[in-house]
Scaffold this motif. Structure first.
Motif, PDB file in Angstrom:
ATOM      1  N   LEU A 152      24.347  21.366   4.594  1.00  0.00           N
ATOM      2  CA  LEU A 152      24.525  22.720   5.108  1.00  0.00           C
ATOM      3  C   LEU A 152      23.557  23.632   4.376  1.00  0.00           C
ATOM      4  CD1 LEU A 152      27.550  21.321   5.053  1.00  0.00           C
ATOM      5  CD2 LEU A 152      28.139  23.547   5.951  1.00  0.00           C
ATOM      6  N   GLN A 153      22.912  24.529   5.116  1.00  0.00           N
ATOM      7  CA  GLN A 153      21.952  25.439   4.504  1.00  0.00           C
ATOM      8  C   GLN A 153      22.051  26.825   5.115  1.00  0.00           C
ATOM      9  OE1 GLN A 153      18.026  23.707   5.133  1.00  0.00           O
ATOM     10  NE2 GLN A 153      18.001  23.024   3.014  1.00  0.00           N
ATOM     11  N   THR A 154      21.672  27.791   4.295  1.00  0.00           N
ATOM     12  CA  THR A 154      21.373  29.125   4.812  1.00  0.00           C
ATOM     13  C   THR A 154      20.027  29.534   4.225  1.00  0.00           C
ATOM     14  OG1 THR A 154      22.502  30.285   2.994  1.00  0.00           O
ATOM     15  CG2 THR A 154      23.788  29.856   5.001  1.00  0.00           C
ATOM     16  N   ILE A 155      19.331  30.350   4.982  1.00  0.00           N
ATOM     17  CA  ILE A 155      18.078  30.937   4.505  1.00  0.00           C
ATOM     18  C   ILE A 155      18.260  32.444   4.580  1.00  0.00           C
ATOM     19  CG2 ILE A 155      15.594  31.185   4.886  1.00  0.00           C
ATOM     20  CD1 ILE A 155      15.671  28.394   6.214  1.00  0.00           C
ATOM     21  N   ALA A 156      17.919  33.115   3.492  1.00  0.00           N
ATOM     22  CA  ALA A 156      18.089  34.569   3.422  1.00  0.00           C
ATOM     23  C   ALA A 156      16.956  35.161   2.606  1.00  0.00           C
ATOM     24  CB  ALA A 156      19.431  34.915   2.776  1.00  0.00           C
ATOM     25  N   LEU A 157      16.836  36.462   2.668  1.00  0.00           N
ATOM     26  CA  LEU A 157      15.924  37.149   1.771  1.00  0.00           C
ATOM     27  C   LEU A 157      16.499  37.030   0.368  1.00  0.00           C
ATOM     28  CD1 LEU A 157      15.136  40.314   3.917  1.00  0.00           C
ATOM     29  CD2 LEU A 157      13.768  38.231   3.671  1.00  0.00           C
ATOM     30  N   ALA A 158      15.656  36.760  -0.612  1.00  0.00           N
ATOM     31  CA  ALA A 158      16.122  36.528  -1.981  1.00  0.00           C
ATOM     32  C   ALA A 158      16.771  37.766  -2.581  1.00  0.00           C
ATOM     33  CB  ALA A 158      14.970  36.056  -2.858  1.00  0.00           C
ATOM     34  N   GLU A 159      16.436  38.925  -2.078  1.00  0.00           N
ATOM     35  CA  GLU A 159      17.013  40.157  -2.638  1.00  0.00           C
ATOM     36  C   GLU A 159      18.514  40.275  -2.374  1.00  0.00           C
ATOM     37  OE1 GLU A 159      15.873  43.126   1.073  1.00  0.00           O
ATOM     38  OE2 GLU A 159      14.420  42.761  -0.515  1.00  0.00           O
ATOM     39  N   VAL A 160      19.047  39.470  -1.463  1.00  0.00           N
ATOM     40  CA  VAL A 160      20.492  39.462  -1.214  1.00  0.00           C
ATOM     41  C   VAL A 160      21.107  38.581  -2.296  1.00  0.00           C
ATOM     42  CG1 VAL A 160      22.310  38.938   0.449  1.00  0.00           C
ATOM     43  CG2 VAL A 160      20.082  39.705   1.262  1.00  0.00           C
ATOM     44  N   ASP A 161      21.357  39.182  -3.482  1.00  0.00           N
ATOM     45  CA  ASP A 161      21.802  38.434  -4.658  1.00  0.00           C
ATOM     46  C   ASP A 161      23.132  37.725  -4.467  1.00  0.00           C
ATOM     47  OD1 ASP A 161      19.933  38.368  -6.590  1.00  0.00           O
ATOM     48  OD2 ASP A 161      20.641  40.122  -7.672  1.00  0.00           O
ATOM     49  N   GLN A 162      24.175  38.468  -4.271  1.00  0.00           N
ATOM     50  CA  GLN A 162      25.513  37.900  -4.119  1.00  0.00           C
ATOM     51  C   GLN A 162      25.792  37.705  -2.641  1.00  0.00           C
ATOM     52  OE1 GLN A 162      27.514  36.765  -6.423  1.00  0.00           O
ATOM     53  NE2 GLN A 162      26.058  37.319  -8.002  1.00  0.00           N
ATOM     54  N   ASN A 163      25.344  36.591  -2.125  1.00  0.00           N
ATOM     55  CA  ASN A 163      25.496  36.326  -0.703  1.00  0.00           C
ATOM     56  C   ASN A 163      26.811  35.592  -0.472  1.00  0.00           C
ATOM     57  OD1 ASN A 163      25.287  35.651   1.975  1.00  0.00           O
ATOM     58  ND2 ASN A 163      23.116  35.167   1.862  1.00  0.00           N
ATOM     59  N   ASN A 164      27.907  36.348  -0.425  1.00  0.00           N
ATOM     60  CA  ASN A 164      29.223  35.757  -0.228  1.00  0.00           C
ATOM     61  C   ASN A 164      29.371  35.147   1.164  1.00  0.00           C
ATOM     62  OD1 ASN A 164      29.982  36.472  -2.808  1.00  0.00           O
ATOM     63  ND2 ASN A 164      30.666  38.491  -2.160  1.00  0.00           N
ATOM     64  N   VAL A 165      28.564  35.596   2.108  1.00  0.00           N
ATOM     65  CA  VAL A 165      28.617  35.047   3.464  1.00  0.00           C
ATOM     66  C   VAL A 165      28.201  33.582   3.447  1.00  0.00           C
ATOM     67  CG1 VAL A 165      27.638  35.217   5.791  1.00  0.00           C
ATOM     68  CG2 VAL A 165      28.310  37.278   4.558  1.00  0.00           C
ATOM     69  N   THR A 166      27.202  33.232   2.653  1.00  0.00           N
ATOM     70  CA  THR A 166      26.794  31.831   2.533  1.00  0.00           C
ATOM     71  C   THR A 166      27.949  30.994   1.999  1.00  0.00           C
ATOM     72  OG1 THR A 166      24.438  32.236   2.289  1.00  0.00           O
ATOM     73  CG2 THR A 166      25.281  30.241   1.271  1.00  0.00           C
ATOM     74  N   GLU A 167      28.597  31.462   0.946  1.00  0.00           N
ATOM     75  CA  GLU A 167      29.721  30.712   0.374  1.00  0.00           C
ATOM     76  C   GLU A 167      30.852  30.574   1.390  1.00  0.00           C
ATOM     77  OE1 GLU A 167      29.998  28.988  -2.569  1.00  0.00           O
ATOM     78  OE2 GLU A 167      27.850  29.413  -2.579  1.00  0.00           O
ATOM     79  N   PHE A 168      31.138  31.646   2.121  1.00  0.00           N
ATOM     80  CA  PHE A 168      32.191  31.585   3.137  1.00  0.00           C
ATOM     81  C   PHE A 168      31.854  30.546   4.197  1.00  0.00           C
ATOM     82  CE2 PHE A 168      34.118  32.847   7.159  1.00  0.00           C
ATOM     83  CZ  PHE A 168      35.461  32.959   6.792  1.00  0.00           C
ATOM     84  N   TYR A 169      30.627  30.582   4.688  1.00  0.00           N
ATOM     85  CA  TYR A 169      30.167  29.644   5.709  1.00  0.00           C
ATOM     86  C   TYR A 169      30.262  28.199   5.207  1.00  0.00           C
ATOM     87  CZ  TYR A 169      26.518  26.917   8.125  1.00  0.00           C
ATOM     88  OH  TYR A 169      25.820  25.931   8.761  1.00  0.00           O
ATOM     89  N   ILE A 170      29.689  27.934   4.051  1.00  0.00           N
ATOM     90  CA  ILE A 170      29.685  26.569   3.525  1.00  0.00           C
ATOM     91  C   ILE A 170      31.103  26.084   3.220  1.00  0.00           C
ATOM     92  CG2 ILE A 170      28.999  25.176   1.519  1.00  0.00           C
ATOM     93  CD1 ILE A 170      26.277  26.612   1.629  1.00  0.00           C
ATOM     94  N   ASN A 171      31.913  26.948   2.638  1.00  0.00           N
ATOM     95  CA  ASN A 171      33.285  26.545   2.307  1.00  0.00           C
ATOM     96  C   ASN A 171      34.178  26.391   3.530  1.00  0.00           C
ATOM     97  OD1 ASN A 171      32.833  26.334  -0.461  1.00  0.00           O
ATOM     98  ND2 ASN A 171      33.260  28.505  -0.786  1.00  0.00           N
ATOM     99  N   SER A 172      33.764  26.956   4.659  1.00  0.00           N
ATOM    100  CA  SER A 172      34.566  26.811   5.883  1.00  0.00           C
ATOM    101  C   SER A 172      34.337  25.447   6.548  1.00  0.00           C
ATOM    102  CB  SER A 172      34.229  27.927   6.884  1.00  0.00           C
ATOM    103  OG  SER A 172      32.999  27.683   7.548  1.00  0.00           O
TER     104      SER A 172
END
Length: 178
Positions: A152-172
């Protein structure tokens, strides 16, 4: 009356900026389900490896509107018989080590972190790679379930430090039938 109109107008304006709702995506052949904000598109490919021919299944969601992540992806494939199994502790470790190393090299990036872990009781690895001169970040969790590899992967701009959406997605992400 003016206050009621103003309140309704404010709610309508704010709701138009709300991110899309999370919905369940289920793939029976892949034996998984995950929460995602839009339609995932499947792409299949055959790759010839030292172990033989491997058919990969990749699901991608790219938001049309601005979100925390630019890309959400799930990829899975089955190792040929005798190729790899989640019980092969040393082989799995070597596989993950080389996978992370190749991922960093493929984007000419920098490994920010890497953690050994488990996903639903199976061996897993999680890592983040910054690339494009630290302007973008790839966050990945990969694991092996018996002879099947999931990533599972997400790609985002690095400036989005605390990307809780990625954790939510992966943990779901949940395996079906486990």
């Amino acid at each position: 009356m003016k206050k009621a109109f103003f309140a309704i107008a404010t709610i309508l304006i704010l709701s138009s900026f709300a991110p899309p709702e999370w919905m369940q995506f289920r793939n029976i052949d892949g034996r998984f389900k995950v929460l995602i904000r839009g339609a995932m598109v499947e792409k299949m490919a055959n790759i010839e490896t030292d172990l033989g021919n491997i058919e990969t299944h990749t699901f991608v969601y790219q938001p049309e509107e601005a979100e925390e992540n630019l890309v959400y992806m799930i990829m899975y494939y089955d190792f040929p018989e005798g190729g790899m199994h989640s019980d092969s502790t040393e082989l799995v470790k070597e596989f993950f080590d080389s996978t992370v190393e190749e991922a960093v090299a493929s984007v000419d990036g920098v490994l920010i972190y890497e953690n050994e872990m488990e996903h639903q009781g199976y061996p897993a690895r999680q890592w983040r790679i910054n690339y494009l001169d630290n302007k973008a970040a790839i966050r990945t969790r990969a694991f092996i379930v018996r002879n099947r590899y999931y990533m599972l992967q997400t790609i985002a701009l690095a400036e989005v430090d605390q990307n809780n959406v990625t954790e939510f997605y992966i943990n779901s992400f949940k395996l079906l039938g486990e």
